[in-house]
Write an enzyme that holds these catalytic residues in place. Structure first.
Site, PDB file in Angstrom:
ATOM      1  N   MET A 224       0.828  -1.192   0.000  1.00 50.59           N
ATOM      2  CA  MET A 224       0.000   0.000   0.000  1.00 50.59           C
ATOM      3  C   MET A 224       0.871   1.253   0.000  1.00 50.59           C
ATOM      4  SD  MET A 224      -3.297  -0.754   0.365  1.00 50.59           S
ATOM      5  CE  MET A 224      -4.384  -2.023   0.875  1.00 50.59           C
ATOM      6  N   PRO A 225       1.603   1.512  -1.052  1.00 48.89           N
ATOM      7  CA  PRO A 225       2.449   2.703  -1.081  1.00 48.89           C
ATOM      8  C   PRO A 225       1.629   3.994  -1.083  1.00 48.89           C
ATOM      9  CG  PRO A 225       3.114   1.133  -2.764  1.00 48.89           C
ATOM     10  CD  PRO A 225       1.812   0.665  -2.224  1.00 48.89           C
ATOM     11  N   HIS A 226       2.089   4.948  -0.284  1.00 45.51           N
ATOM     12  CA  HIS A 226       1.514   6.294  -0.255  1.00 45.51           C
ATOM     13  C   HIS A 226       2.654   7.278  -0.483  1.00 45.51           C
ATOM     14  CE1 HIS A 226      -0.821   9.784   0.771  1.00 45.51           C
ATOM     15  NE2 HIS A 226       0.099  10.127   1.656  1.00 45.51           N
TER      16      HIS A 226
ATOM     17  N   VAL B 246      -2.171   2.323  -4.626  1.00 42.00           N
ATOM     18  CA  VAL B 246      -1.304   3.503  -4.585  1.00 42.00           C
ATOM     19  C   VAL B 246      -2.137   4.751  -4.296  1.00 42.00           C
ATOM     20  CG1 VAL B 246       0.308   4.939  -5.899  1.00 42.00           C
ATOM     21  CG2 VAL B 246       0.272   2.453  -6.243  1.00 42.00           C
ATOM     22  N   SER B 247      -1.631   5.606  -3.402  1.00 42.11           N
ATOM     23  CA  SER B 247      -2.241   6.913  -3.171  1.00 42.11           C
ATOM     24  C   SER B 247      -1.156   7.978  -3.254  1.00 42.11           C
ATOM     25  CB  SER B 247      -2.956   6.961  -1.821  1.00 42.11           C
ATOM     26  OG  SER B 247      -2.079   6.612  -0.775  1.00 42.11           O
TER      27      SER B 247
END
Length: 76
Positions: free
Chosen positions: A1-3, A40-41
């Protein structure tokens, strides 16, 4: 969950430019993290130049200099 949280000045982006930037960053994250697009956010936060030192340099850059994988070419 990359931010990804981008803080910058003095550039203003319109909605089309923000979307293009987020799409480009998302593509890179997907490729390097082997992530799904839906995980991705990306945030883009404008910081006034006069607040950069107190809000970003002093709190996020300088204290974590040894952990940065890309260090800035300037100092304050």
């Amino acid at each position: 969950m990359p931010h990804v949280d981008i803080k910058s000045f003095p550039r203003d982006f319109n909605d089309e430019q923000k979307t293009a930037l987020a799409n480009a960053i998302t593509e890179v994250i997907i490729r390097h993290f082997n992530s799904k697009e839906s995980s991705v956010s990306v945030a883009l936060n404008a910081v006034a130049e006069e607040n950069w030192k107190a809000q970003v340099w002093d709190t996020e850059i300088a204290p974590q200099m040894e952990m940065l994988i890309k260090k800035p070419g300037y100092s304050l």
